[in-house]
Design an enzyme around this catalytic site. Sequence first.
Site, PDB file in Angstrom:
ATOM      1  N   GLY A   8       0.783  -1.241   0.000  1.00  0.00           N
ATOM      2  CA  GLY A   8       0.000   0.000   0.000  1.00  0.00           C
ATOM      3  C   GLY A   8       0.805   1.276   0.000  1.00  0.00           C
ATOM      4  O   GLY A   8       0.250   2.355  -0.218  1.00  0.00           O
ATOM      5  N   TYR A 135      10.081 -13.792 -12.337  1.00  0.00           N
ATOM      6  CA  TYR A 135       8.957 -12.932 -11.972  1.00  0.00           C
ATOM      7  C   TYR A 135       7.694 -13.338 -12.731  1.00  0.00           C
ATOM      8  O   TYR A 135       6.607 -13.456 -12.157  1.00  0.00           O
ATOM      9  CB  TYR A 135       9.317 -11.473 -12.283  1.00  0.00           C
ATOM     10  CG  TYR A 135       8.233 -10.467 -11.998  1.00  0.00           C
ATOM     11  CD1 TYR A 135       8.031  -9.981 -10.716  1.00  0.00           C
ATOM     12  CD2 TYR A 135       7.415  -9.982 -13.020  1.00  0.00           C
ATOM     13  CE1 TYR A 135       7.040  -9.042 -10.450  1.00  0.00           C
ATOM     14  CE2 TYR A 135       6.423  -9.042 -12.773  1.00  0.00           C
ATOM     15  CZ  TYR A 135       6.241  -8.575 -11.483  1.00  0.00           C
ATOM     16  OH  TYR A 135       5.252  -7.652 -11.224  1.00  0.00           O
ATOM     17  N   LYS A 186      17.111  10.467 -14.382  1.00  0.00           N
ATOM     18  CA  LYS A 186      18.290  10.808 -15.190  1.00  0.00           C
ATOM     19  C   LYS A 186      18.190  12.231 -15.760  1.00  0.00           C
ATOM     20  O   LYS A 186      19.167  12.975 -15.795  1.00  0.00           O
ATOM     21  CB  LYS A 186      18.434   9.832 -16.365  1.00  0.00           C
ATOM     22  CG  LYS A 186      19.035   8.485 -15.996  1.00  0.00           C
ATOM     23  CD  LYS A 186      19.170   7.646 -17.255  1.00  0.00           C
ATOM     24  CE  LYS A 186      19.765   6.288 -16.952  1.00  0.00           C
ATOM     25  NZ  LYS A 186      19.851   5.454 -18.161  1.00  0.00           N
TER      26      LYS A 186
END
Length: 313
Positions: A8, A135, A186
């Site tokens: 959360g 994953y 960046k």
Amino acid sequence: MKVLVTGGSGLVGKAIEEVVQKDKRDDETWIFLSSKDANLLDAGDTKKLFDTHKPSHVIHLAAMVGGLFRNMKYNAEFLRNNLLINDNVLNCSREAGVSKVVSCLSTCIFPDKTTYPIDETMVHNGPPHPSNKGYSYAKRMLDVMNHCYNDQYGLSYTSVIPTNVFGPHDNFNMEDGHVLPGLIHKTYLAKRDKGSLTVWGSGSPRRQFIYSLDLARLIVWVLREYTEIEPIILSVDESAEVSIKEAAEMVVTAAKFEGPVVYDTTKADGQFKKTASNAKLRKYLPDFQFTPIQEAINETVQWFTDNYETARK
């Protein structure tokens, strides 16, 4: 309805918190948890969490996540940790009598070799891209678990598949983060240091980016209204797909960066595209309005600039 949100404090969790604050309902209580509240890798810790809060509904966002380069480096950890988290959350939900769970998947779980656009029926049609197989397989198993829990226990556990999410409260780490927050960080540094902006890869891969606040509105709708066990892709329209180069140019515009932009083609591009169809979403919500991407990037760049010291990076 008492809703427990795992993960959360992250990008999507924070966006859901903002959305439900604006659309308060008297019959809903929302609890937003972070990794500080419990170690979801630990079954005992997870059970204690459910015993304490006694939710009726769960939005499961917690995961071990990272960008292309982190996934390539830690495939085994991504697999094992996400399998453990997902098993603990779903099993504890069942034991606690949770009637509905909405888990968050990702478009990277789809087969590497596929036809486009991808849709919800194609999740298990072949192996995922090898760069993030750990994953991807762990996330695919959530869909399998949802169906098994429905078959055996009759529970309404489902999942959403967002495309590339970005927005305030993202992880702006330049090494391990996702492409847009990495570019935003960046660009901020290049502007501050009066240097050049280096974009990893050729800039040619294409992505559908979804603003976290748009995704949050859709996830809340899924929790309240969507009744299928089958997953649903939450994505902008196919026509809203942009190249990494176009995304970088929008970040440059938002940040008012005027220095040189260089593309480092020695870095991997990842999948060229993973165009997703939102036809199923549009069947349910034909009039849903997405935030225009430049506007969403402007807001995210502004948030990062305002919160540079405390932002995850």
